[in-house]
Motif scaffolding. Sequence first.
Motif, PDB file in Angstrom:
ATOM      1  N   CYS A 219      -6.534  -9.105   1.943  1.00  0.00           N
ATOM      2  CA  CYS A 219      -5.759  -8.371   2.794  1.00  0.00           C
ATOM      3  C   CYS A 219      -4.563  -7.885   1.963  1.00  0.00           C
ATOM      4  O   CYS A 219      -3.222  -7.059   1.805  1.00  0.00           O
ATOM      5  N   ALA A 220      -4.076  -8.545   1.071  1.00  0.00           N
ATOM      6  CA  ALA A 220      -2.636  -8.379  -0.003  1.00  0.00           C
ATOM      7  C   ALA A 220      -3.129  -6.861  -0.714  1.00  0.00           C
ATOM      8  O   ALA A 220      -2.031  -6.485  -0.788  1.00  0.00           O
ATOM      9  N   ASN A 221      -4.003  -7.177  -1.091  1.00  0.00           N
ATOM     10  CA  ASN A 221      -5.029  -5.861  -1.816  1.00  0.00           C
ATOM     11  C   ASN A 221      -4.085  -4.605  -0.823  1.00  0.00           C
ATOM     12  O   ASN A 221      -4.389  -3.440  -1.558  1.00  0.00           O
ATOM     13  N   ILE A 222      -5.222  -4.497   0.459  1.00  0.00           N
ATOM     14  CA  ILE A 222      -4.225  -3.134   1.620  1.00  0.00           C
ATOM     15  C   ILE A 222      -3.255  -3.448   1.707  1.00  0.00           C
ATOM     16  O   ILE A 222      -2.980  -2.746   1.482  1.00  0.00           O
ATOM     17  N   ASP A 223      -2.780  -4.151   1.602  1.00  0.00           N
ATOM     18  CA  ASP A 223      -1.095  -4.246   1.823  1.00  0.00           C
ATOM     19  C   ASP A 223      -0.828  -3.038   1.157  1.00  0.00           C
ATOM     20  O   ASP A 223       0.229  -2.461   1.512  1.00  0.00           O
ATOM     21  N   GLU A 224      -0.979  -2.955  -0.147  1.00  0.00           N
ATOM     22  CA  GLU A 224      -0.396  -2.231  -1.494  1.00  0.00           C
ATOM     23  C   GLU A 224      -0.688  -1.261  -1.738  1.00  0.00           C
ATOM     24  O   GLU A 224      -0.745  -0.304  -1.392  1.00  0.00           O
TER      25      GLU A 224
END
Length: 197
Positions: free
Chosen positions: A146-151
Amino acid sequence: MATDSKARGSSLDKLAIRGIRSFDSNEISVMQFYSPLTVIVGHNGSGKTTIIECLKYATTGDLPPGSKGGAWIHDPAIAGTSEVKAQVKLRFNNLRKEKMLVERRLQVTKKKTASGLSMKTLEGVISYADADQVDKKKRQTLSTKCANIDEEVPTQLGVSKAILQNVIFCHQEESNWPLSEPAALKKKFDDIFEATE
């Protein structure tokens, strides 16, 4: 963010929604975005705001205000079940005109012991479409975190997360931020303009 396929920059292609607010949990609703402009019209309660919230969720990972505890997901009581699985998929063209897909899934469950709902994120994926379009199921995954997708999504769109959150997909309940107190207003502008000093 451009919607014109001839313009420089990224563009939105299609949005698919299932199980979010008034959107049925048993079938996917698909919206096609057109060039140079897509207009969303409808009666109160028809899902206009939900479409914008889904675009913001797909691109930033941010849930709308007041969605804690599952209020954003289609109500299991209305669906006649104890849980509802929701899905938001956004297909877009990145800055290099490559087709990208971001998909996020959620689940809301009725609590067994107390009244209320319990919501959790199931999965998220950002991927390139098959370049040759031979196998549409074959995708090159960039990330499932999720954190990577958000970036990654804002990077692929060529727009900062702050602009997506506060300008492009600003929720109507938060649209009065330009009238905020000076300190809060300065922070918003610093985020939007990526100011470090």
